[in-house]
Scaffold this motif. Structure first.
Motif, PDB file in Angstrom:
ATOM      1  N   MET A   3       0.820  -1.214   0.000  1.00 30.09           N
ATOM      2  CA  MET A   3       0.000   0.000   0.000  1.00 30.09           C
ATOM      3  C   MET A   3       0.854   1.265   0.000  1.00 30.09           C
ATOM      4  SD  MET A   3      -3.031   0.476  -0.318  1.00 30.09           S
ATOM      5  CE  MET A   3      -4.440   1.421   0.003  1.00 30.09           C
ATOM      6  N   GLU A   4       2.027   1.206   0.636  1.00 25.00           N
ATOM      7  CA  GLU A   4       2.909   2.371   0.667  1.00 25.00           C
ATOM      8  C   GLU A   4       3.377   2.744  -0.734  1.00 25.00           C
ATOM      9  OE1 GLU A   4       3.619  -0.356   2.664  1.00 25.00           O
ATOM     10  OE2 GLU A   4       2.827   0.464   4.530  1.00 25.00           O
ATOM     11  N   TRP A   5       3.697   1.735  -1.546  1.00 25.68           N
ATOM     12  CA  TRP A   5       4.156   2.002  -2.907  1.00 25.68           C
ATOM     13  C   TRP A   5       3.037   2.561  -3.772  1.00 25.68           C
ATOM     14  CZ3 TRP A   5       8.853   2.805  -4.190  1.00 25.68           C
ATOM     15  CH2 TRP A   5       9.878   2.209  -3.462  1.00 25.68           C
ATOM     16  N   VAL A   6       1.830   2.076  -3.566  1.00 29.69           N
ATOM     17  CA  VAL A   6       0.689   2.600  -4.322  1.00 29.69           C
ATOM     18  C   VAL A   6       0.461   4.067  -3.974  1.00 29.69           C
ATOM     19  CG1 VAL A   6      -1.811   2.409  -4.664  1.00 29.69           C
ATOM     20  CG2 VAL A   6      -0.405   0.340  -4.556  1.00 29.69           C
ATOM     21  N   PHE A   7       0.514   4.385  -2.694  1.00 30.59           N
ATOM     22  CA  PHE A   7       0.353   5.766  -2.256  1.00 30.59           C
ATOM     23  C   PHE A   7       1.466   6.645  -2.821  1.00 30.59           C
ATOM     24  CE2 PHE A   7       1.401   9.174   0.728  1.00 30.59           C
ATOM     25  CZ  PHE A   7       0.212   9.886   0.689  1.00 30.59           C
ATOM     26  N   ALA A  14       0.503  12.759  -9.064  1.00 31.01           N
ATOM     27  CA  ALA A  14      -0.217  14.009  -8.814  1.00 31.01           C
ATOM     28  C   ALA A  14       0.730  15.210  -8.903  1.00 31.01           C
ATOM     29  CB  ALA A  14      -0.891  13.965  -7.444  1.00 31.01           C
ATOM     30  N   VAL A  15       1.919  15.100  -8.356  1.00 30.44           N
ATOM     31  CA  VAL A  15       2.888  16.205  -8.400  1.00 30.44           C
ATOM     32  C   VAL A  15       3.318  16.475  -9.841  1.00 30.44           C
ATOM     33  CG1 VAL A  15       5.249  16.858  -7.761  1.00 30.44           C
ATOM     34  CG2 VAL A  15       3.697  15.929  -6.035  1.00 30.44           C
ATOM     35  N   LEU A  16       3.583  15.434 -10.602  1.00 32.23           N
ATOM     36  CA  LEU A  16       3.958  15.609 -12.001  1.00 32.23           C
ATOM     37  C   LEU A  16       2.826  16.237 -12.814  1.00 32.23           C
ATOM     38  CD1 LEU A  16       5.936  12.333 -12.735  1.00 32.23           C
ATOM     39  CD2 LEU A  16       6.835  14.659 -12.604  1.00 32.23           C
ATOM     40  N   ALA A  17       1.597  15.783 -12.601  1.00 31.11           N
ATOM     41  CA  ALA A  17       0.452  16.344 -13.322  1.00 31.11           C
ATOM     42  C   ALA A  17       0.284  17.822 -12.994  1.00 31.11           C
ATOM     43  CB  ALA A  17      -0.822  15.577 -12.972  1.00 31.11           C
ATOM     44  N   TYR A  18       0.422  18.189 -11.727  1.00 31.19           N
ATOM     45  CA  TYR A  18       0.319  19.603 -11.348  1.00 31.19           C
ATOM     46  C   TYR A  18       1.426  20.424 -12.002  1.00 31.19           C
ATOM     47  CZ  TYR A  18       0.343  23.927  -8.783  1.00 31.19           C
ATOM     48  OH  TYR A  18       0.337  25.259  -8.476  1.00 31.19           O
ATOM     49  N   GLY A  19       2.633  19.892 -12.040  1.00 26.19           N
ATOM     50  CA  GLY A  19       3.757  20.600 -12.657  1.00 26.19           C
ATOM     51  C   GLY A  19       3.509  20.873 -14.133  1.00 26.19           C
TER      52      GLY A  19
END
Length: 87
Positions: A3-7, A14-19
């Motif tokens: 689950m940690e890797w999925v998160f 999300a960070v790349l999409a925002y950038g």
């Protein structure tokens, strides 16, 4: 896959999409910049689609984009001290 890797993967995505989204917005605003010599002002289309004007080039120090609160590192403050006061 834990689950940690999925998160972590979702967070990176999300960070790349925002950038990419932010870069596209800034590039579109910069491409619309023009000088209206009849009025002696710079004119551009802002993020919300409205037309903006300034007597100073917006990227120069003190210009509208130079102190834009949407840029990295500027969190909307006035940039001055801690407000004083105290003993």
């Amino acid at each position: 896959m834990s689950m940690e890797w999925v998160f972590f993967a979702a967070l990176v995505a999300a960070v790349l999409a925002y950038g990419f989204w932010s870069d596209r917005r800034h590039r579109r605003r910069k491409q619309s910049l023009r000088r209206d010599d009849s009025a002696g002002v710079y004119v551009w289309t802002d993020f919300d689609g409205s037309e903006r004007r300034s007597s100073k080039h917006p990227e120069e120090p003190g210009g509208v984009w130079h102190s834009d609160s949407s840029s990295w590192g500027d969190f909307g403050g006035d940039g001055g001290g801690d407000g004083g006061g105290g003993d």
